[in-house]
Design a protein around this motif. Sequence first.
Motif, PDB file in Angstrom:
ATOM      1  N   ALA A   1      41.485  30.035  32.802  1.00  0.00           N
ATOM      2  CA  ALA A   1      41.019  29.306  31.621  1.00  0.00           C
ATOM      3  C   ALA A   1      42.044  29.462  30.512  1.00  0.00           C
ATOM      4  O   ALA A   1      42.630  30.526  30.347  1.00  0.00           O
ATOM      5  CB  ALA A   1      39.671  29.845  31.163  1.00  0.00           C
TER       6      ALA A   1
ATOM      7  N   VAL B   1      40.403  24.522  32.552  1.00  0.00           N
ATOM      8  CA  VAL B   1      40.229  25.551  33.569  1.00  0.00           C
ATOM      9  C   VAL B   1      40.942  25.059  34.819  1.00  0.00           C
ATOM     10  O   VAL B   1      40.701  23.932  35.262  1.00  0.00           O
ATOM     11  CB  VAL B   1      38.742  25.786  33.898  1.00  0.00           C
TER      12      VAL B   1
ATOM     13  N   GLU C   1      30.057  37.197  35.430  1.00  0.00           N
ATOM     14  CA  GLU C   1      30.279  35.746  35.490  1.00  0.00           C
ATOM     15  C   GLU C   1      28.989  34.959  35.371  1.00  0.00           C
ATOM     16  O   GLU C   1      29.017  33.756  35.051  1.00  0.00           O
ATOM     17  CB  GLU C   1      31.032  35.333  36.766  1.00  0.00           C
TER      18      GLU C   1
ATOM     19  N   ARG D   1      46.399  30.190  24.745  1.00  0.00           N
ATOM     20  CA  ARG D   1      45.690  31.451  24.949  1.00  0.00           C
ATOM     21  C   ARG D   1      45.133  31.427  26.376  1.00  0.00           C
ATOM     22  O   ARG D   1      44.322  30.561  26.730  1.00  0.00           O
ATOM     23  CB  ARG D   1      44.558  31.544  23.919  1.00  0.00           C
TER      24      ARG D   1
ATOM     25  N   LEU E   1      42.895  33.024  29.225  1.00  0.00           N
ATOM     26  CA  LEU E   1      41.673  33.817  29.122  1.00  0.00           C
ATOM     27  C   LEU E   1      41.193  34.439  30.418  1.00  0.00           C
ATOM     28  O   LEU E   1      40.293  35.276  30.415  1.00  0.00           O
ATOM     29  CB  LEU E   1      40.554  32.932  28.554  1.00  0.00           C
ATOM     30  N   SER E   2      41.744  34.013  31.529  1.00  0.00           N
ATOM     31  CA  SER E   2      41.237  34.539  32.810  1.00  0.00           C
ATOM     32  C   SER E   2      42.210  34.195  33.928  1.00  0.00           C
ATOM     33  O   SER E   2      43.150  33.425  33.743  1.00  0.00           O
ATOM     34  CB  SER E   2      39.857  33.938  33.131  1.00  0.00           C
ATOM     35  N   GLY E   3      41.970  34.780  35.087  1.00  0.00           N
ATOM     36  CA  GLY E   3      42.709  34.396  36.282  1.00  0.00           C
ATOM     37  C   GLY E   3      44.076  35.033  36.410  1.00  0.00           C
ATOM     38  O   GLY E   3      44.828  34.683  37.329  1.00  0.00           O
TER      39      GLY E   3
ATOM     40  N   GLU F   1      32.405  29.840  25.490  1.00  0.00           N
ATOM     41  CA  GLU F   1      32.882  31.142  25.922  1.00  0.00           C
ATOM     42  C   GLU F   1      32.079  32.239  25.263  1.00  0.00           C
ATOM     43  O   GLU F   1      31.500  32.060  24.185  1.00  0.00           O
ATOM     44  CB  GLU F   1      34.380  31.300  25.648  1.00  0.00           C
TER      45      GLU F   1
ATOM     46  N   ARG G   1      39.572  45.787  37.454  1.00  0.00           N
ATOM     47  CA  ARG G   1      38.789  46.307  36.309  1.00  0.00           C
ATOM     48  C   ARG G   1      37.366  45.751  36.305  1.00  0.00           C
ATOM     49  O   ARG G   1      37.157  44.571  36.114  1.00  0.00           O
ATOM     50  CB  ARG G   1      39.493  45.949  35.005  1.00  0.00           C
TER      51      ARG G   1
ATOM     52  N   TRP H   1      34.439  30.408  34.653  1.00  0.00           N
ATOM     53  CA  TRP H   1      35.654  31.228  34.674  1.00  0.00           C
ATOM     54  C   TRP H   1      35.384  32.589  34.044  1.00  0.00           C
ATOM     55  O   TRP H   1      34.438  32.760  33.309  1.00  0.00           O
ATOM     56  CB  TRP H   1      36.793  30.525  33.939  1.00  0.00           C
ATOM     57  N   GLY H   2      36.260  33.526  34.326  1.00  0.00           N
ATOM     58  CA  GLY H   2      36.235  34.796  33.618  1.00  0.00           C
ATOM     59  C   GLY H   2      35.994  36.011  34.476  1.00  0.00           C
ATOM     60  O   GLY H   2      35.278  35.980  35.465  1.00  0.00           O
ATOM     61  N   GLU H   3      36.623  37.098  34.056  1.00  0.00           N
ATOM     62  CA  GLU H   3      36.496  38.372  34.735  1.00  0.00           C
ATOM     63  C   GLU H   3      35.730  39.358  33.846  1.00  0.00           C
ATOM     64  O   GLU H   3      35.683  39.194  32.631  1.00  0.00           O
ATOM     65  CB  GLU H   3      37.869  38.959  35.064  1.00  0.00           C
TER      66      GLU H   3
ATOM     67  N   PRO I   1      39.281  38.960  28.348  1.00  0.00           N
ATOM     68  CA  PRO I   1      38.833  38.758  26.970  1.00  0.00           C
ATOM     69  C   PRO I   1      37.462  38.085  26.864  1.00  0.00           C
ATOM     70  O   PRO I   1      36.731  38.321  25.903  1.00  0.00           O
ATOM     71  CB  PRO I   1      39.930  37.880  26.354  1.00  0.00           C
ATOM     72  N   ALA I   2      37.098  37.263  27.837  1.00  0.00           N
ATOM     73  CA  ALA I   2      35.854  36.514  27.720  1.00  0.00           C
ATOM     74  C   ALA I   2      35.460  35.964  29.091  1.00  0.00           C
ATOM     75  O   ALA I   2      36.239  35.992  30.046  1.00  0.00           O
ATOM     76  CB  ALA I   2      36.032  35.345  26.745  1.00  0.00           C
TER      77      ALA I   2
ATOM     78  N   PRO J   1      39.738  31.384  38.596  1.00  0.00           N
ATOM     79  CA  PRO J   1      40.025  30.313  37.625  1.00  0.00           C
ATOM     80  C   PRO J   1      40.852  30.787  36.430  1.00  0.00           C
ATOM     81  O   PRO J   1      40.589  31.852  35.869  1.00  0.00           O
ATOM     82  CB  PRO J   1      38.632  29.872  37.164  1.00  0.00           C
TER      83      PRO J   1
END
Lengths: 359, 359, 359, 359
Positions: B80, B24, C128, B64, B66-68, C82, C119, C13-15, C19-20, B78
């Motif tokens: 990821a 991350v 989160e 892959r 995954l975010s940010g 995740e 989104r 992390w993540g929105e 995806p996750a 962040p």
Amino acid sequence: MNTFGTLFRLTSWGESHGPAVGGVIDGCPAGLLLDEAAIAAQLARRRTAQSLLTSSRRESDAVRLLSGLYEGRTTGTPIAFEVANEDAKSEHYAAIAGLYRPSHADFTYEAKFGHRDPRGGGRASARETVARVVAGTIAEQLLREQFGVEIVAWVGSVAKIGSSVDADSVTRAEVDRSAVRCPDTTAAAAMEAEILAARSEGDTVGGTITCVARGLPAGWGEPVFGKLEAELARAMLSLPACKGFESGSGFDGTRMRGSAHNDDFVRDGERITTATNRSGGIQGGISNGAPVLFRAAFKPVATHFQPQQTVTRDGEPTTFTASGRHDPCVVPRAVPMVEAMAALTLLDAALLHRARSGR
Amino acid sequence: MNTFGTLFRLTSWGESHGPAVGGVIDGCPAGLLLDEAAIAAQLARRRTAQSLLTSSRRESDAVRLLSGLYEGRTTGTPIAFEVANEDAKSEHYAAIAGLYRPSHADFTYEAKFGHRDPRGGGRASARETVARVVAGTIAEQLLREQFGVEIVAWVGSVAKIGSSVDADSVTRAEVDRSAVRCPDTTAAAAMEAEILAARSEGDTVGGTITCVARGLPAGWGEPVFGKLEAELARAMLSLPACKGFESGSGFDGTRMRGSAHNDDFVRDGERITTATNRSGGIQGGISNGAPVLFRAAFKPVATHFQPQQTVTRDGEPTTFTASGRHDPCVVPRAVPMVEAMAALTLLDAALLHRARSGR
Amino acid sequence: MNTFGTLFRLTSWGESHGPAVGGVIDGCPAGLLLDEAAIAAQLARRRTAQSLLTSSRRESDAVRLLSGLYEGRTTGTPIAFEVANEDAKSEHYAAIAGLYRPSHADFTYEAKFGHRDPRGGGRASARETVARVVAGTIAEQLLREQFGVEIVAWVGSVAKIGSSVDADSVTRAEVDRSAVRCPDTTAAAAMEAEILAARSEGDTVGGTITCVARGLPAGWGEPVFGKLEAELARAMLSLPACKGFESGSGFDGTRMRGSAHNDDFVRDGERITTATNRSGGIQGGISNGAPVLFRAAFKPVATHFQPQQTVTRDGEPTTFTASGRHDPCVVPRAVPMVEAMAALTLLDAALLHRARSGR
Amino acid sequence: MNTFGTLFRLTSWGESHGPAVGGVIDGCPAGLLLDEAAIAAQLARRRTAQSLLTSSRRESDAVRLLSGLYEGRTTGTPIAFEVANEDAKSEHYAAIAGLYRPSHADFTYEAKFGHRDPRGGGRASARETVARVVAGTIAEQLLREQFGVEIVAWVGSVAKIGSSVDADSVTRAEVDRSAVRCPDTTAAAAMEAEILAARSEGDTVGGTITCVARGLPAGWGEPVFGKLEAELARAMLSLPACKGFESGSGFDGTRMRGSAHNDDFVRDGERITTATNRSGGIQGGISNGAPVLFRAAFKPVATHFQPQQTVTRDGEPTTFTASGRHDPCVVPRAVPMVEAMAALTLLDAALLHRARSGR
């Protein structure tokens, strides 16, 4: 960044020609009967004016402890301390305020901060290492009393003169038998001659310091970014004039085959240990119970007394010839600095390990 | 401690034979159009199975994200990422779960944690460096686009074979002309022969990597404990198998006189620079505008294929002969790792400097 | 800053519509047999679509554990996890990308980062908090098994409806008897009616959560800046929609005289404790052995379904009426979030204390 | 943990009856012409013996600056400072060394550290806030000069007496018109009467402080764990006697409907702002450009002069009646402490934002 450590933390402050240098130690365990004599002893080894090998600046380096103690014992609250600057002769530096001394930090401090204290090198002076030695000696006391760890450093080389020392047995008393702080007496004599020869020519020399920490349990170090070697390397390279670090076999080890380099595991009574110690007591960034062994490289002192080419603050070429009081070689005085930074690093690793493991 | 950096921070995770490795990145400036091709290119340089010089483990190393990111640009939140472990062959490691491989981290991880994943070295495997390369390549992109800094590393030596390379001009393309990643073609041929010779004997070799960062302004680095060299040293020593670091003249410089070692300041147009660069671009822990130049030492790979003496987890002596897929020399693949760690370190220094100076 | 904690650290992390979402836990002690059912149970309490009181977004919230475990036990290395985003309906948000929803973070994220993911609120979505609940439940398990600490939170008020609950004895089962998660059944019925009334009007309500941690020893907390209340306050105010924190008697206590407010010390068998607990189990920033007791305030949900005045990204006035799936009141689902953040805070305090004290 | 901040960092030290209290500021931008008069002014507002509302301990609180300055300007290196303790009367405390004062930190410090300094509360004394005020006033100067931010705090309530103040316009001069530091003159008179009434009964009262910071740009704050409210909450709860924090509408807001609570966005010339400010200038943990507005709760002073039940260090019940010099109400003196902690928090947020955004 003037704080070192995660759990046992030194915050350091002070310039060469300000009223004092000092620090604050945060996170010191409570109940320690502070060994002030040990602090004084390490400061004495760091001090200038010890011999012809060092600068003639005279400082008594008396430590004033301002907090964190009650009836001589630590209370777990911050320990603030300061050491007065008594023999700062700023007139020596009036001549240098307008130019950049080669291989000093004058130029970079000015580039970074815009406004700097030029007197005696300001914050870039090795005078700041007083705070490291005070805090490091307290860390050493904790390592010795609570964890059974002992640290000894010595001058391993001066210029091209190496030495041969048994890291498993060498004592601090043996180190201090020579003014140059090399326990190999033959080498020590040659080193001292080399330093005095350079000094007589108005020149300076570099050298290396070797350090061993004995008695660590297996398990200290926090991979992958807080590996014990990584933290030790950072600690050493933060010292003035330090330009290199190696652990165990280090750079020499890169020239060996794996079959010759590996440390076989063997049984020693109830304990598992290694037959050799090319790993320097650290594998995968974690102590393995063998002595932690490393070397630090110190460049020749930047202030010599031969004329040098440089530029003024306006970029005009000029010739500069140093005056004042300077060490011809920094390594004899750097021995307690290396011990101090090793102690700060190892104690922090010990506390981090204890936090999660309960041991 | 699996987080690196203060402002641009990588948190890394993953074991060699788990489902994936990843990380991350926290603190990445927003609005960057991420150069995914650059990440893939650096991962390809890090990858195994590139040539006979490397392990035959085959990983596609597809990243892959995954975010940010939104519409291909960073959002300041962040980032990821993960990279699957596809070709982990745990059966190779069944034989080693019950013993401690010499100069590996099996023993120290067990001593530290009590419970460990023995498959493929678990967390101690160099597989974790995938996360460093991903994050470091993003840091490189920011350094290049926002600060004009360029980083190039190469293999400086293998075993006893050195090389001669012009750090001021060498390019990554030149580095990649040889499988061993040494831009000195004569030396490269000798290095490759040396690695293949060791490999044919079931043995391994060590080496060094040299790295240059060009284009830094004067002013990066946070003395006294966050000196630029200190942070670089820590970054390098955190890499698997790294046992040494030196900046500028390093250990060789300790054998010189100060009068020969100092870097005179000279004027170069509007700029003040140094006539030589024994300081490695850093003075007083702060960049001086000259190229930042350092070397890292990597020990010979611990896994060779000759019989070794060791002990079981119960302390019983045993003989161990490795099998499986391993590199005979780590340095060709470590080149992008060194570049990545240099990038993470320098970008963090850049952001720290900008925070206080506004530049 | 997406990392929480000093020794037990969550990096999140993540929105909402990526995806996750996920996280990395660094510093988890090794050897813990992870209670995955406990994690699933707390996630189920956090989940949407539990009742008419919550949003209808449907997520299975299955946790994928990617590292740091071997044979079901923690290895001391980072635990990455995740949780997929399965029911993100981005079409609901197309209408809002061009304007700033009142009392949401659309405007501030855009002001800070320039480029944002609109989104579902992107990173500012309460989605989160999945990562907080996963990590917090592991922290809870450690607190329970290694330190004997138990944490229970409940809804203390909704809108103007308060409740009466015995903090010394309340259990999580009692909390879960009502959908609103208030163990005072009379109050719970009124709260649910209030939430449904607001919902039927397209409106939303706020509320408070009370939390108790029982079983702490005296001694946790790191004055003067890491006081236990300071860390808890920071933890709570980092939760989405949280606008207030109070410890012990809190704001009400400011209206009392000191003679009525003080907690007298009394002896309870071998133990020293307090006759009352207006201090909320914390004095001078350090736990005193009494239950740690605090409250957190959550504003009414910003997304209601009545027309609102706002501006477009170009600053043009516009009317906005929300659509999509939203909670009429956040506090029932915030109960496990508060427990998670309390657990992360208290475990970190426990480890910090153990590091220095050895206990 | 005695260090506050990430980039602008205060490390604080000192006990009530030690030789001095002080601190080290690390990370202060260079080139600031330090406003020593402003520091003295804020210390005067924090000082005891200002009026009948405060303790009669007399301290001149002269600040000795020891480093980090050259020719009156900051150099970017650590600024160490100390303030002597002149009027510590330890004899007052001899009687209390053997018992635990109710709602003080005697018991918890002893439980945590084993060994403590009982004189004047030792480290738990509010005397330590001198360091916060010194550093906070420097932070305020930077916020004002470099970022255009102005901070004003005042006493919002004493016991049950509230006040009405216009946060958008109130000045520090208006605050200081009354000894109690409430700019609502009617309320101020009632507050003073209340404090003197309590004092005459040997009792104490609590109160709240409201604080506003005006002039922040939108964009400061570091979600999700370093949200601006989270950092402010932590800062406030780290103050002695603080038991609560609320931002914007806070606890009152939990009783409102969302339709009534939301702050509509409106255009104000070129700027987007909100029609109301129930968010307290912060949305999603990031400043929105409206005034940052929060309240902190301070419990009634624990030292009153009526007899109290407690236990000795051996756990024996005993009656304790305080003597010595103590404030009947802490809030008038806490006003500059709140301003200082707000300044430290906001400046750190400003520097963190500038690091990544370049603004």
